[in-house]
Design a protein around this motif. Sequence first.
Motif, mmCIF file in Angstrom:
data_model
loop_
_atom_site.group_PDB
_atom_site.id
_atom_site.type_symbol
_atom_site.label_atom_id
_atom_site.label_comp_id
_atom_site.label_asym_id
_atom_site.label_seq_id
_atom_site.Cartn_x
_atom_site.Cartn_y
_atom_site.Cartn_z
ATOM 1 N N ASN A 1 -2.650 4.791 -2.549
ATOM 2 C CA ASN A 1 -3.195 5.379 -1.326
ATOM 3 C C ASN A 1 -3.195 6.899 -1.466
ATOM 4 O O ASN A 1 -2.140 7.535 -1.381
ATOM 5 C CB ASN A 1 -2.338 4.926 -0.137
ATOM 6 C CG ASN A 1 -2.713 5.618 1.160
ATOM 7 O OD1 ASN A 1 -3.646 6.407 1.222
ATOM 8 N ND2 ASN A 1 -1.958 5.333 2.212
ATOM 9 N N THR A 2 -4.370 7.479 -1.683
ATOM 10 C CA THR A 2 -4.498 8.932 -1.870
ATOM 11 C C THR A 2 -5.069 9.610 -0.623
ATOM 12 O O THR A 2 -5.790 10.600 -0.723
ATOM 13 C CB THR A 2 -5.390 9.235 -3.081
ATOM 14 O OG1 THR A 2 -6.658 8.565 -2.909
ATOM 15 C CG2 THR A 2 -4.758 8.780 -4.382
ATOM 16 N N THR A 3 -4.726 9.089 0.549
ATOM 17 C CA THR A 3 -5.252 9.642 1.795
ATOM 18 C C THR A 3 -4.943 11.127 1.930
ATOM 19 O O THR A 3 -5.800 11.926 2.355
ATOM 20 C CB THR A 3 -4.664 8.877 2.995
ATOM 21 O OG1 THR A 3 -5.058 7.513 2.909
ATOM 22 C CG2 THR A 3 -5.170 9.442 4.305
ATOM 23 N N ALA A 4 -3.731 11.536 1.597
ATOM 24 C CA ALA A 4 -3.349 12.944 1.750
ATOM 25 C C ALA A 4 -4.195 13.837 0.854
ATOM 26 O O ALA A 4 -4.685 14.890 1.286
ATOM 27 C CB ALA A 4 -1.869 13.111 1.435
ATOM 28 N N GLY B 1 -10.391 16.711 -0.952
ATOM 29 C CA GLY B 1 -11.714 16.123 -1.106
ATOM 30 C C GLY B 1 -11.798 14.940 -2.060
ATOM 31 O O GLY B 1 -10.814 14.526 -2.682
ATOM 32 N N VAL B 2 -13.038 14.400 -2.155
ATOM 33 C CA VAL B 2 -13.292 13.166 -2.907
ATOM 34 C C VAL B 2 -12.942 13.318 -4.380
ATOM 35 O O VAL B 2 -12.268 12.468 -4.974
ATOM 36 C CB VAL B 2 -14.773 12.768 -2.760
ATOM 37 C CG1 VAL B 2 -15.110 11.573 -3.663
ATOM 38 C CG2 VAL B 2 -15.109 12.430 -1.319
ATOM 39 N N LYS B 3 -13.417 14.382 -5.004
ATOM 40 C CA LYS B 3 -13.222 14.553 -6.441
ATOM 41 C C LYS B 3 -11.743 14.564 -6.797
ATOM 42 O O LYS B 3 -11.308 13.905 -7.757
ATOM 43 C CB LYS B 3 -13.892 15.847 -6.906
ATOM 44 C CG LYS B 3 -13.857 16.081 -8.413
ATOM 45 C CD LYS B 3 -14.728 17.287 -8.775
ATOM 46 C CE LYS B 3 -14.755 17.511 -10.282
ATOM 47 N NZ LYS B 3 -13.464 18.028 -10.781
ATOM 48 N N SER B 4 -10.948 15.285 -6.026
ATOM 49 C CA SER B 4 -9.512 15.359 -6.312
ATOM 50 C C SER B 4 -8.841 14.005 -6.133
ATOM 51 O O SER B 4 -7.967 13.620 -6.921
ATOM 52 C CB SER B 4 -8.852 16.396 -5.402
ATOM 53 O OG SER B 4 -9.327 17.693 -5.700
ATOM 54 N N ALA B 5 -9.245 13.262 -5.094
ATOM 55 C CA ALA B 5 -8.650 11.941 -4.865
ATOM 56 C C ALA B 5 -8.978 10.999 -6.019
ATOM 57 O O ALA B 5 -8.106 10.248 -6.493
ATOM 58 C CB ALA B 5 -9.155 11.366 -3.548
ATOM 59 N N LEU B 6 -10.216 11.014 -6.491
ATOM 60 C CA LEU B 6 -10.608 10.143 -7.602
ATOM 61 C C LEU B 6 -9.903 10.556 -8.895
ATOM 62 O O LEU B 6 -9.479 9.698 -9.685
ATOM 63 C CB LEU B 6 -12.125 10.163 -7.786
ATOM 64 C CG LEU B 6 -12.931 9.500 -6.661
ATOM 65 C CD1 LEU B 6 -14.422 9.785 -6.835
ATOM 66 C CD2 LEU B 6 -12.690 8.000 -6.627
ATOM 67 N N GLU B 7 -9.762 11.849 -9.126
ATOM 68 C CA GLU B 7 -9.049 12.309 -10.320
ATOM 69 C C GLU B 7 -7.596 11.857 -10.294
ATOM 70 O O GLU B 7 -7.036 11.454 -11.315
ATOM 71 C CB GLU B 7 -9.126 13.837 -10.415
ATOM 72 C CG GLU B 7 -10.494 14.353 -10.812
ATOM 73 C CD GLU B 7 -10.579 15.873 -10.758
ATOM 74 O OE1 GLU B 7 -9.654 16.510 -10.187
ATOM 75 O OE2 GLU B 7 -11.581 16.425 -11.259
ATOM 76 N N GLU B 8 -6.993 11.909 -9.113
ATOM 77 C CA GLU B 8 -5.607 11.482 -8.981
ATOM 78 C C GLU B 8 -5.467 9.995 -9.293
ATOM 79 O O GLU B 8 -4.548 9.566 -9.994
ATOM 80 C CB GLU B 8 -5.116 11.775 -7.559
ATOM 81 C CG GLU B 8 -3.789 12.460 -7.557
ATOM 82 C CD GLU B 8 -3.406 13.044 -6.222
ATOM 83 O OE1 GLU B 8 -3.049 12.273 -5.313
ATOM 84 O OE2 GLU B 8 -3.427 14.277 -6.119
ATOM 85 N N ILE C 1 0.873 -1.178 0.000
ATOM 86 C CA ILE C 1 0.000 0.000 0.000
ATOM 87 C C ILE C 1 0.907 1.224 0.000
ATOM 88 O O ILE C 1 1.639 1.473 0.964
ATOM 89 C CB ILE C 1 -0.948 -0.020 1.207
ATOM 90 C CG1 ILE C 1 -1.821 -1.289 1.153
ATOM 91 C CG2 ILE C 1 -1.822 1.234 1.229
ATOM 92 C CD1 ILE C 1 -2.713 -1.505 2.359
ATOM 93 N N VAL C 2 0.864 1.983 -1.106
ATOM 94 C CA VAL C 2 1.849 3.036 -1.354
ATOM 95 C C VAL C 2 1.161 4.399 -1.334
ATOM 96 O O VAL C 2 0.287 4.670 -2.163
ATOM 97 C CB VAL C 2 2.540 2.827 -2.714
ATOM 98 C CG1 VAL C 2 3.621 3.892 -2.928
ATOM 99 C CG2 VAL C 2 3.141 1.427 -2.819
ATOM 100 N N PRO C 3 1.562 5.286 -0.425
ATOM 101 C CA PRO C 3 0.969 6.634 -0.399
ATOM 102 C C PRO C 3 1.514 7.483 -1.542
ATOM 103 O O PRO C 3 2.724 7.499 -1.795
ATOM 104 C CB PRO C 3 1.395 7.186 0.965
ATOM 105 C CG PRO C 3 2.635 6.437 1.312
ATOM 106 C CD PRO C 3 2.514 5.079 0.670
ATOM 107 N N ILE C 4 0.603 8.200 -2.207
ATOM 108 C CA ILE C 4 0.981 9.032 -3.348
ATOM 109 C C ILE C 4 0.283 10.384 -3.244
ATOM 110 O O ILE C 4 -0.752 10.522 -2.584
ATOM 111 C CB ILE C 4 0.626 8.373 -4.696
ATOM 112 C CG1 ILE C 4 -0.892 8.202 -4.837
ATOM 113 C CG2 ILE C 4 1.338 7.039 -4.871
ATOM 114 C CD1 ILE C 4 -1.339 7.789 -6.223
#
Length: 320
Positions: A294-297, A303-310, A210-213
């Motif tokens: 892992n787009t926790t940051a 927010g949700v939209k930015s995490a999904l776009e990433e 699980i890799v944070p990005i």
Amino acid sequence: MSTYSILMPFAPTRPEQALPFGAFAQWSSAHRLWQGQATLHEPHHTFTHMAAGGFRVPVGLGVTLMPFRHPYDAALQAQSLAVTMGHPVVAGFGPGAKVLQEGLLGAPYRSQLQAVREYVTIVRGLLDGEPAPPPGEYFTCKARLPKVPRPPVEVGLGVLRPGMARVAGETADVAITWLTPASYLRDTLIPALREGAEAAGRPVPRVVSIVPIALDRDGSDPRDAVLTANSGHLSLPHYRDMLSRSGIHVDTADPRTAAEQVLKGGAFLAGTPGQVAGRLREFTEAGVDEIVLNTTATYARFGVKSALEELEKVLREVSS
């Protein structure tokens, strides 16, 4: 080649908050949707709600904590989840921090490795329909789990250091890592996994990392992303020890320098989609079978939209 999966980057307070990530996992190229331990809304229940909403996908629990449930309940919950989702499940477990063990059990496990060995052996045996093992120092289970038609359930173990990696090699189907640089996986953890598997005469477990990005954003400092997502982990002794073994020395008195070291050491990946994809390929070269983005940051900050776009950008880049 590694497969790519995604992590639900937050702990839902209401199960419907998870649905956008269930939809993304179903409609994108992501292999599996993962969630870690949560106490706001229990992850098995979150996935069940997702299935009731029409989003049935392969899922992984990375990881749930042993002090919360007996091994029999752990096996029962994993089997029930596989039936509910209609897809394979990775049921990952870990002992949790010693302070958690003391808070729930009265005292930490005297031997973390032996407690984990007993727990995983019982869960794996229950799911396989094997006879109960002899009573252990920490866990005993003489019952059998009724067999039902279901997709496969893999038993996973959270792994940060060589001792736990050897136990995973002896007992688990999957080794699950968090915040571990690719070089540390290649040079330390995967060789220890092989040692454990060879000693037990069994196949080497699959490796899931699980890799944070975080992708570059105008005016955003990647050190802030590291601290947003991982300040809690950086304060825990077993994570600091793992990072030290990988050459990343974390000084909790100087968080921003610590975050810079985490970035330089490759435990957290930041940059453009192409740069992040290039660093992710190092995990494939190290021997990782499944990489979990892992787009926790990003979720916490934008927010949700930015995490999904990433997630969409990085998945597109790694598949090109």
